[in-house]
Scaffold this motif. Structure first.
Motif, mmCIF file in Angstrom:
data_model
loop_
_atom_site.group_PDB
_atom_site.id
_atom_site.type_symbol
_atom_site.label_atom_id
_atom_site.label_comp_id
_atom_site.label_asym_id
_atom_site.label_seq_id
_atom_site.Cartn_x
_atom_site.Cartn_y
_atom_site.Cartn_z
ATOM 1 N N ASN A 1 0.838 -1.188 0.000
ATOM 2 C CA ASN A 1 0.000 0.000 0.000
ATOM 3 C C ASN A 1 0.877 1.243 0.000
ATOM 4 O OD1 ASN A 1 -2.469 -1.313 -0.028
ATOM 5 N ND2 ASN A 1 -2.434 -1.632 2.166
ATOM 6 N N ALA A 2 1.433 1.585 -1.147
ATOM 7 C CA ALA A 2 2.312 2.738 -1.262
ATOM 8 C C ALA A 2 1.674 3.840 -2.088
ATOM 9 C CB ALA A 2 3.638 2.319 -1.888
ATOM 10 N N ALA A 3 0.484 3.619 -2.591
ATOM 11 C CA ALA A 3 -0.231 4.581 -3.416
ATOM 12 C C ALA A 3 -1.705 4.217 -3.365
ATOM 13 C CB ALA A 3 0.298 4.548 -4.843
ATOM 14 N N TYR A 4 -2.538 5.033 -4.001
ATOM 15 C CA TYR A 4 -3.973 4.761 -3.982
ATOM 16 C C TYR A 4 -4.453 4.509 -5.407
ATOM 17 C CZ TYR A 4 -8.604 4.701 -1.957
ATOM 18 O OH TYR A 4 -9.846 4.297 -1.509
ATOM 19 N N VAL A 5 -5.283 3.469 -5.570
ATOM 20 C CA VAL A 5 -5.794 3.091 -6.889
ATOM 21 C C VAL A 5 -7.305 2.949 -6.814
ATOM 22 C CG1 VAL A 5 -5.760 1.359 -8.720
ATOM 23 C CG2 VAL A 5 -3.661 1.874 -7.469
ATOM 24 N N GLY B 1 -5.538 1.362 -0.853
ATOM 25 C CA GLY B 1 -4.146 1.782 -0.796
ATOM 26 C C GLY B 1 -3.912 2.703 0.381
ATOM 27 N N SER B 2 -2.848 3.461 0.298
ATOM 28 C CA SER B 2 -2.512 4.431 1.342
ATOM 29 C C SER B 2 -1.880 5.641 0.667
ATOM 30 C CB SER B 2 -1.541 3.820 2.357
ATOM 31 O OG SER B 2 -0.295 3.570 1.744
ATOM 32 N N LEU B 3 -1.718 6.714 1.417
ATOM 33 C CA LEU B 3 -1.143 7.928 0.850
ATOM 34 C C LEU B 3 -0.139 8.550 1.819
ATOM 35 C CD1 LEU B 3 -4.433 9.383 -0.606
ATOM 36 C CD2 LEU B 3 -2.435 8.702 -1.953
ATOM 37 N N ASP B 4 0.986 8.977 1.274
ATOM 38 C CA ASP B 4 1.969 9.734 2.044
ATOM 39 C C ASP B 4 1.787 11.201 1.663
ATOM 40 O OD1 ASP B 4 4.085 10.971 3.235
ATOM 41 O OD2 ASP B 4 5.617 9.629 2.428
ATOM 42 N N LEU B 5 1.272 11.991 2.570
ATOM 43 C CA LEU B 5 0.932 13.383 2.279
ATOM 44 C C LEU B 5 2.018 14.358 2.719
ATOM 45 C CD1 LEU B 5 -2.794 13.109 3.410
ATOM 46 C CD2 LEU B 5 -1.837 12.759 1.131
ATOM 47 N N THR B 6 3.207 13.825 3.040
ATOM 48 C CA THR B 6 4.324 14.664 3.459
ATOM 49 C C THR B 6 4.634 15.710 2.395
ATOM 50 O OG1 THR B 6 5.267 12.798 4.646
ATOM 51 C CG2 THR B 6 6.735 14.647 4.198
ATOM 52 N N GLY C 1 4.036 14.210 -4.630
ATOM 53 C CA GLY C 1 5.356 13.939 -4.081
ATOM 54 C C GLY C 1 5.843 12.601 -4.609
ATOM 55 N N ALA C 2 6.131 11.667 -3.706
ATOM 56 C CA ALA C 2 6.586 10.339 -4.114
ATOM 57 C C ALA C 2 5.425 9.389 -4.361
ATOM 58 C CB ALA C 2 7.502 9.760 -3.035
ATOM 59 N N ASP C 3 4.210 9.814 -4.066
ATOM 60 C CA ASP C 3 3.038 8.953 -4.189
ATOM 61 C C ASP C 3 2.266 9.209 -5.473
ATOM 62 O OD1 ASP C 3 2.654 6.943 -2.370
ATOM 63 O OD2 ASP C 3 1.724 8.216 -0.867
ATOM 64 N N THR C 4 1.359 8.281 -5.787
ATOM 65 C CA THR C 4 0.475 8.445 -6.943
ATOM 66 C C THR C 4 -0.954 8.133 -6.530
ATOM 67 O OG1 THR C 4 0.862 6.154 -7.629
ATOM 68 C CG2 THR C 4 2.241 7.860 -8.653
ATOM 69 N N PHE C 5 -1.894 8.713 -7.288
ATOM 70 C CA PHE C 5 -3.316 8.422 -7.152
ATOM 71 C C PHE C 5 -3.768 8.060 -8.554
ATOM 72 C CE2 PHE C 5 -7.787 8.923 -6.798
ATOM 73 C CZ PHE C 5 -8.138 8.910 -5.454
ATOM 74 N N THR C 6 -4.148 6.802 -8.763
ATOM 75 C CA THR C 6 -4.460 6.305 -10.102
ATOM 76 C C THR C 6 -5.939 5.993 -10.225
ATOM 77 O OG1 THR C 6 -2.262 5.331 -10.292
ATOM 78 C CG2 THR C 6 -3.942 4.511 -11.808
ATOM 79 N N VAL C 7 -6.548 6.431 -11.315
ATOM 80 C CA VAL C 7 -7.934 6.105 -11.642
ATOM 81 C C VAL C 7 -7.907 5.257 -12.910
ATOM 82 C CG1 VAL C 7 -10.172 7.020 -12.356
ATOM 83 C CG2 VAL C 7 -8.861 8.185 -10.568
ATOM 84 N N ASN C 8 -8.388 4.018 -12.799
ATOM 85 C CA ASN C 8 -8.506 3.121 -13.956
ATOM 86 C C ASN C 8 -9.973 3.005 -14.331
ATOM 87 O OD1 ASN C 8 -5.706 2.248 -14.118
ATOM 88 N ND2 ASN C 8 -6.095 1.104 -12.244
#
Length: 200
Positions: A21-25, A41-46, A155-162
């Motif tokens: 869980n390093a990003a959100y999908v 997933g999860s999100l790093d909002l730093t 930042g280092a994270d992604t949010f993906t919509v499929n």
């Protein structure tokens, strides 16, 4: 004994292949005459600006584009900004979801700012669990959603919509586990000697 070792090793590799869980999908699929969105997933909002308290309504707006999934109809959440993403997922206007479950999670983008929506007090990197939203009697066309993959960066994270046209496609880690499982079964069967038939 060797076969059992190979089986144990392959099962361990299958578990290790599960996505972290390093990003959100969020996956949108057409299912039984409805459109269903499922996110995890999860999100790093730093490094992002926020949090700012807000409220939101579960739904999708492809032309903006924005979405919020989770327990309906609405609720309190935190908003962060600082990301960048695609400017459209299609031509559709806002359509509220008919039902949903899980934490309220979402994203919104325009030409100047990207926004992330998370539950109030969200701890960065914590698994958000599975959230859903469903549009009864809808299709991608009626919602104005164009099939495709839309990735935004935070930042280092992604949010993906499929937006997945046709049957839902398994994630790469699922394919890896299936291939490994079938390969292991083939290996175990290959090592068996055929039984001799005895005739009376």
């Amino acid at each position: 004994m060797l076969r059992h070792s190979v089986l144990a090793a392959s099962l361990g590799a299958s578990i290790a292949a599960a996505p972290a869980n390093a990003a959100y999908v969020v996956n949108f699929v057409e299912l039984g005459g409805n459109v269903v969105a499922t996110g995890s997933g999860s999100l790093d909002l730093t490094g992002l600006m926020g949090p700012f308290a807000t409220t939101g309504t579960v739904g999708v707006h492809p032309n903006f584009p924005s979405l919020l999934i989770g327990a309906t109809p609405s609720g309190s959440l935190d908003i962060y900004n600082g990301g960048a993403g695609p400017i459209s997922w299609g031509a559709g206007a806002f359509t509220a979801a008919d039902s949903g479950s899980g934490n309220l999670v979402g994203a919104s983008y325009d030409l100047s700012v990207g926004l992330l929506f998370v539950p109030t007090g969200y701890v960065f990197g914590t698994d958000l669990g599975e959230s859903t939203a469903s549009w009864t009697g809808a299709t991608f066309a009626s919602l104005g959603l164009d099939p495709g993959t839309y990735v935004s960066t935070w930042g280092a994270d992604t949010f993906t919509v499929n937006v997945i046209a046709g049957p839902a496609v398994p994630e790469p880690a699922t394919w890896a586990m299936m291939v490994l499982g079938f390969g292991t079964i083939g290996y175990l069967l290959r090592g068996r000697k055929p039984r001799k038939r005895r005739f009376a």
